[in-house]
Design an enzyme around this catalytic site. Structure first.
Site, short mmCIF file in Angstrom:
data_model
loop_
_atom_site.label_atom_id
_atom_site.label_comp_id
_atom_site.label_asym_id
_atom_site.label_seq_id
_atom_site.Cartn_x
_atom_site.Cartn_y
_atom_site.Cartn_z
N PHE A 194 7.29 59.69 43.54
CA PHE A 194 7.59 58.28 43.60
C PHE A 194 6.98 57.57 42.56
O PHE A 194 5.75 57.79 42.13
CB PHE A 194 7.35 57.40 44.73
CG PHE A 194 7.94 57.84 45.97
CD1 PHE A 194 9.17 57.15 46.40
CD2 PHE A 194 7.53 58.65 46.87
CE1 PHE A 194 9.67 57.15 47.57
CE2 PHE A 194 8.20 58.87 48.08
CZ PHE A 194 9.18 58.38 48.36
N ASP A 195 7.78 56.58 41.73
CA ASP A 195 7.14 55.70 40.83
C ASP A 195 6.25 54.72 41.78
O ASP A 195 6.85 54.49 42.87
CB ASP A 195 7.98 54.96 40.04
CG ASP A 195 7.57 53.63 39.19
OD1 ASP A 195 6.59 53.96 38.44
OD2 ASP A 195 8.17 52.56 39.41
N TYR A 196 5.52 53.79 41.38
CA TYR A 196 4.68 52.88 42.04
C TYR A 196 5.24 51.29 41.99
O TYR A 196 6.04 50.92 42.94
CB TYR A 196 3.35 52.88 42.09
CG TYR A 196 2.69 51.74 42.95
CD1 TYR A 196 2.73 52.14 44.24
CD2 TYR A 196 2.34 50.57 42.69
CE1 TYR A 196 2.01 51.05 45.09
CE2 TYR A 196 1.97 49.71 43.48
CZ TYR A 196 1.66 50.01 44.90
OH TYR A 196 1.38 48.95 45.76
N ASP A 197 5.16 50.79 40.92
CA ASP A 197 5.65 49.47 40.57
C ASP A 197 7.09 49.26 40.49
O ASP A 197 7.74 49.80 39.96
CB ASP A 197 4.87 48.83 39.38
CG ASP A 197 3.50 48.96 39.46
OD1 ASP A 197 3.12 47.78 39.88
OD2 ASP A 197 2.82 49.58 38.95
N VAL A 215 11.89 59.35 42.48
CA VAL A 215 12.60 57.97 42.82
C VAL A 215 11.87 56.88 42.05
O VAL A 215 10.84 56.85 41.96
CB VAL A 215 12.22 57.57 44.27
CG1 VAL A 215 12.96 56.43 44.76
CG2 VAL A 215 12.73 58.76 45.15
#
Length: 249
Positions: A41-44, A195
């Protein structure tokens, strides 16, 4: 955006943000039977709803250095780019370290009460754990700021791999950040999904040989951006739809 007015407490905006920690990654069940074993996953803008915090941090920086605000849409289209690169481009005449300090100091003073998860994301991550998927975060945010967010959200022990801008000198959309994440999770590119919400995420995934999933709540990905290596393999309208994709893989 990598580093990302009071909107109220996390409980008032997204009640799931006050749920207890999801537990240790070591508590995973055996790997799922399908081809996909892991999710990066990306975070922001993907897991963490930091969009307004990031915009406000930029506007504070523009007001401090230039004495005026800038267009929010301009800022949205920088999401996913390392902060240092964007800052140098926006303020070439200003000392870079001072500009970074202005942004980071203001955000650090604000963000303790402004960490939120997107709706359904906590439930999704919990279900992925229950099904045995390995999970990691690959972000352009600094490690210190990401760790503060995860602690606040009760998710500090949730991800088996974390890759930040402090872990590599080569950033999205180059493949290195995702490849580091795969190595930490001990999976091949064809065994993972990435994602994210920006073309930087889509490009990083494809350059690393990973299928890319674009979240429907993206604020930075325009239709015209979805070409070539930036075209997502899948798009989801809500967090739960990722489970439907995984069930078909």
């Amino acid at each position: 955006m990598p580093e990302t007015a009071s909107l109220g407490s996390p409980a008032s905006r997204h009640p799931e943000s006050q749920n207890p920690s999801l537990g240790s990654p070591a508590s995973r069940h055996p790997d799922p039977a399908g081809r996909i074993k892991a999710v990066l996953f990306d975070y922001d803008g993907t897991v963490g709803d930091t969009n307004q915090l990031v915009i406000d941090s930029w506007q504070h920086t523009f007001m401090t250095i230039r004495g005026r605000r800038t267009d929010d849409e301009l800022l949205y289209h920088t999401f996913g780019e390392p902060l240092r690169e964007t800052m140098a481009r926006f303020f070439p005449e200003h000392d870079l370290e001072d500009a970074l300090r202005i942004y980071r100091d203001w955000q650090a003073a604000q963000d303790q009460n402004r960490w939120y998860l997107f709706p359904g994301m906590r439930q999704l991550i919990g279900e992925l754990r229950r099904r045995g998927y390995r999970m990691g975060i690959v972000t352009s945010r600094t490690r210190d700021s990401l760790e503060r967010a995860l602690v606040y959200l009760g998710m500090e022990d949730t991800f088996s791999a974390i890759v930040t801008c402090d872990d590599t000198t080569v950033h999205k959309p180059e493949p290195e950040p995702a490849l580091i994440g795969l190595e930490k999770l001990d999976v091949r590119p064809d065994q993972a999904l990435f994602v994210g919400d920006t073309h930087y995420d889509m490009g990083c995934a494809h350059n690393a040989g990973i299928e890319a999933v674009l979240v429907g709540w993206s604020r930075s990905m325009r239709p015209e951006d979805k070409v070539g290596i930036y075209r997502p393999d899948y798009e989801i309208k809500n967090a739960g739809e990722l489970l439907e994709i995984l069930e078909k893989c």
